[in-house]
Design a protein around this motif. Structure first.
Motif, PDB file in Angstrom:
ATOM      1  N   VAL A 133       1.030  -1.097   0.174  1.00 13.04           N
ATOM      2  CA  VAL A 133       0.063  -0.073  -0.142  1.00 13.04           C
ATOM      3  C   VAL A 133       0.776   1.278  -0.026  1.00 13.04           C
ATOM      4  CG1 VAL A 133      -1.849  -1.139   1.227  1.00 13.04           C
ATOM      5  CG2 VAL A 133      -0.130   0.128   2.494  1.00 13.04           C
ATOM      6  N   ALA A 134       0.300   2.311  -0.283  1.00 10.85           N
ATOM      7  CA  ALA A 134       0.995   3.711  -0.452  1.00 10.85           C
ATOM      8  C   ALA A 134       1.498   3.681   1.102  1.00 10.85           C
ATOM      9  CB  ALA A 134       0.181   4.658  -0.783  1.00 10.85           C
ATOM     10  N   SER A 135       2.472   4.249   1.488  1.00 11.28           N
ATOM     11  CA  SER A 135       3.162   4.455   2.738  1.00 11.28           C
ATOM     12  C   SER A 135       3.950   5.515   3.055  1.00 11.28           C
ATOM     13  CB  SER A 135       3.727   3.202   3.290  1.00 11.28           C
ATOM     14  OG  SER A 135       4.198   3.266   4.404  1.00 11.28           O
ATOM     15  N   SER A 136       3.698   6.161   4.362  1.00  8.38           N
ATOM     16  CA  SER A 136       4.582   7.315   4.715  1.00  8.38           C
ATOM     17  C   SER A 136       5.129   7.146   6.225  1.00  8.38           C
ATOM     18  CB  SER A 136       4.044   8.554   4.812  1.00  8.38           C
ATOM     19  OG  SER A 136       3.780   8.967   3.237  1.00  8.38           O
ATOM     20  N   LEU A 137       6.414   7.074   6.463  1.00  6.23           N
ATOM     21  CA  LEU A 137       7.111   6.938   7.577  1.00  6.23           C
ATOM     22  C   LEU A 137       7.676   8.275   8.227  1.00  6.23           C
ATOM     23  CD1 LEU A 137       8.408   3.838   9.133  1.00  6.23           C
ATOM     24  CD2 LEU A 137       9.615   5.855   9.387  1.00  6.23           C
ATOM     25  N   VAL A 138       7.308   8.633   9.405  1.00 12.84           N
ATOM     26  CA  VAL A 138       8.145   9.841   9.992  1.00 12.84           C
ATOM     27  C   VAL A 138       8.665   9.599  11.416  1.00 12.84           C
ATOM     28  CG1 VAL A 138       7.583  12.161  10.542  1.00 12.84           C
ATOM     29  CG2 VAL A 138       6.362  10.975   8.622  1.00 12.84           C
ATOM     30  N   ILE A 139       9.709  10.022  11.643  1.00  9.23           N
ATOM     31  CA  ILE A 139      10.325   9.862  12.889  1.00  9.23           C
ATOM     32  C   ILE A 139       9.853  11.210  13.861  1.00  9.23           C
ATOM     33  CG2 ILE A 139      12.427   9.563  14.532  1.00  9.23           C
ATOM     34  CD1 ILE A 139      11.704   7.147  12.451  1.00  9.23           C
ATOM     35  N   VAL A 140       9.422  11.047  14.857  1.00  5.97           N
ATOM     36  CA  VAL A 140       8.579  12.136  15.558  1.00  5.97           C
ATOM     37  C   VAL A 140       9.060  12.068  17.100  1.00  5.97           C
ATOM     38  CG1 VAL A 140       6.732  12.418  14.259  1.00  5.97           C
ATOM     39  CG2 VAL A 140       6.602  11.030  16.155  1.00  5.97           C
ATOM     40  N   GLN A 141       8.677  13.286  17.860  1.00  6.87           N
ATOM     41  CA  GLN A 141       8.957  13.178  19.242  1.00  6.87           C
ATOM     42  C   GLN A 141       7.616  12.768  19.759  1.00  6.87           C
ATOM     43  OE1 GLN A 141      10.048  17.259  20.585  1.00  6.87           O
ATOM     44  NE2 GLN A 141      12.308  16.531  20.651  1.00  6.87           N
ATOM     45  N   THR A 142       7.534  12.073  21.150  1.00  7.27           N
ATOM     46  CA  THR A 142       6.456  11.535  21.541  1.00  7.27           C
ATOM     47  C   THR A 142       5.646  12.307  22.687  1.00  7.27           C
ATOM     48  OG1 THR A 142       5.160   9.599  22.716  1.00  7.27           O
ATOM     49  CG2 THR A 142       7.538  10.366  23.285  1.00  7.27           C
ATOM     50  N   VAL A 143       4.348  12.202  22.690  1.00  7.50           N
ATOM     51  CA  VAL A 143       3.533  13.044  23.768  1.00  7.50           C
ATOM     52  C   VAL A 143       4.045  12.462  25.088  1.00  7.50           C
ATOM     53  CG1 VAL A 143       1.217  13.828  24.438  1.00  7.50           C
ATOM     54  CG2 VAL A 143       1.873  13.736  21.839  1.00  7.50           C
ATOM     55  N   ALA A 144       4.091  11.025  25.209  1.00  5.57           N
ATOM     56  CA  ALA A 144       4.328  10.528  26.193  1.00  5.57           C
ATOM     57  C   ALA A 144       5.555   9.546  26.260  1.00  5.57           C
ATOM     58  CB  ALA A 144       3.126   9.738  26.736  1.00  5.57           C
ATOM     59  N   ASP A 145       6.256   9.322  27.133  1.00  4.92           N
ATOM     60  CA  ASP A 145       7.573   8.242  26.868  1.00  4.92           C
ATOM     61  C   ASP A 145       7.156   6.910  26.629  1.00  4.92           C
ATOM     62  OD1 ASP A 145       9.156  10.437  27.138  1.00  4.92           O
ATOM     63  OD2 ASP A 145       9.543  10.125  29.408  1.00  4.92           O
ATOM     64  N   HIS A 146       6.302   6.521  27.199  1.00  4.98           N
ATOM     65  CA  HIS A 146       5.651   4.891  26.893  1.00  4.98           C
ATOM     66  C   HIS A 146       5.036   4.884  25.582  1.00  4.98           C
ATOM     67  CE1 HIS A 146       1.987   6.960  28.436  1.00  4.98           C
ATOM     68  NE2 HIS A 146       1.309   5.959  27.840  1.00  4.98           N
ATOM     69  N   VAL A 147       4.814   5.680  24.783  1.00  9.04           N
ATOM     70  CA  VAL A 147       4.018   5.635  23.490  1.00  9.04           C
ATOM     71  C   VAL A 147       5.309   5.375  22.532  1.00  9.04           C
ATOM     72  CG1 VAL A 147       2.459   6.587  21.841  1.00  9.04           C
ATOM     73  CG2 VAL A 147       1.829   6.773  24.208  1.00  9.04           C
TER      74      VAL A 147
END
Length: 159
Positions: A134-148
């Motif tokens: 399938v079409a796909s995008s992947l992004v490295i981000v900062q998290t809102v909560a450390d456990h996520v």
């Protein structure tokens, strides 16, 4: 004994046997939106739903909110492997609630909190989707909560 219905410019006649199916079609809104919170997926963390289904003519489009790698009761495992598997399972459960499957999937957007989770994500994706591409995008981000550790959004189209 014929029944007569008027719907827009079209006039439809149906025998008593087809009345129920016809009534269903006439009362179905051509652009209706259904909001879903599958019971086996953790409830949303804020004011949103896990998925929406937009009916457009004979097609339906499902937009799945960012699914987290947690259990139905909101527990988060510590490993990226387990969270990736759970996030894909939550996407699958949303598709199932909308009467769709992986075959209907057209796009995923993945948000990882660290590049080191890429292998776990790919393993979980390949396990869930198999040979489906399938079409796909992947992004490295900062998290809102450390456990996520990740979120997976998805879009699917079906009848």
């Amino acid at each position: 004994n014929k029944m007569h219905y008027s719907f827009g410019k079209a006039i439809v006649f149906a025998g008593a046997a087809g009345a129920a199916a016809l009534l269903w079609r006439l009362t179905r809104r051509p652009h209706a939106i259904q909001r879903l919170n599958p019971p086996r997926v953790a409830p949303p963390l804020a004011k949103y739903v896990n998925a929406t289904v937009a009916s457009c003519g004979s097609s339906r489009i499902v937009h799945i909110s960012g699914m987290l790698g947690c259990t139905a009761n909101g527990a988060f495992p510590t490993s990226a492997d387990e969270q990736c598997d759970l996030a894909f399972e939550n996407v699958r459960l949303c598709l199932e609630e909308a009467a769709m499957s992986w075959q209907n999937l057209v796009k995923v957007t993945v948000f990882l909190t660290d590049r080191s989770q890429l292998a776990a994500y790919r393993k979980a994706r390949d396990h869930a989707l198999g040979d489906i591409k399938v079409a796909s995008s992947l992004v490295i981000v900062q998290t809102v909560a450390d456990h996520v550790l990740l979120e997976i959004e998805a879009v699917a189209v079906g009848p």
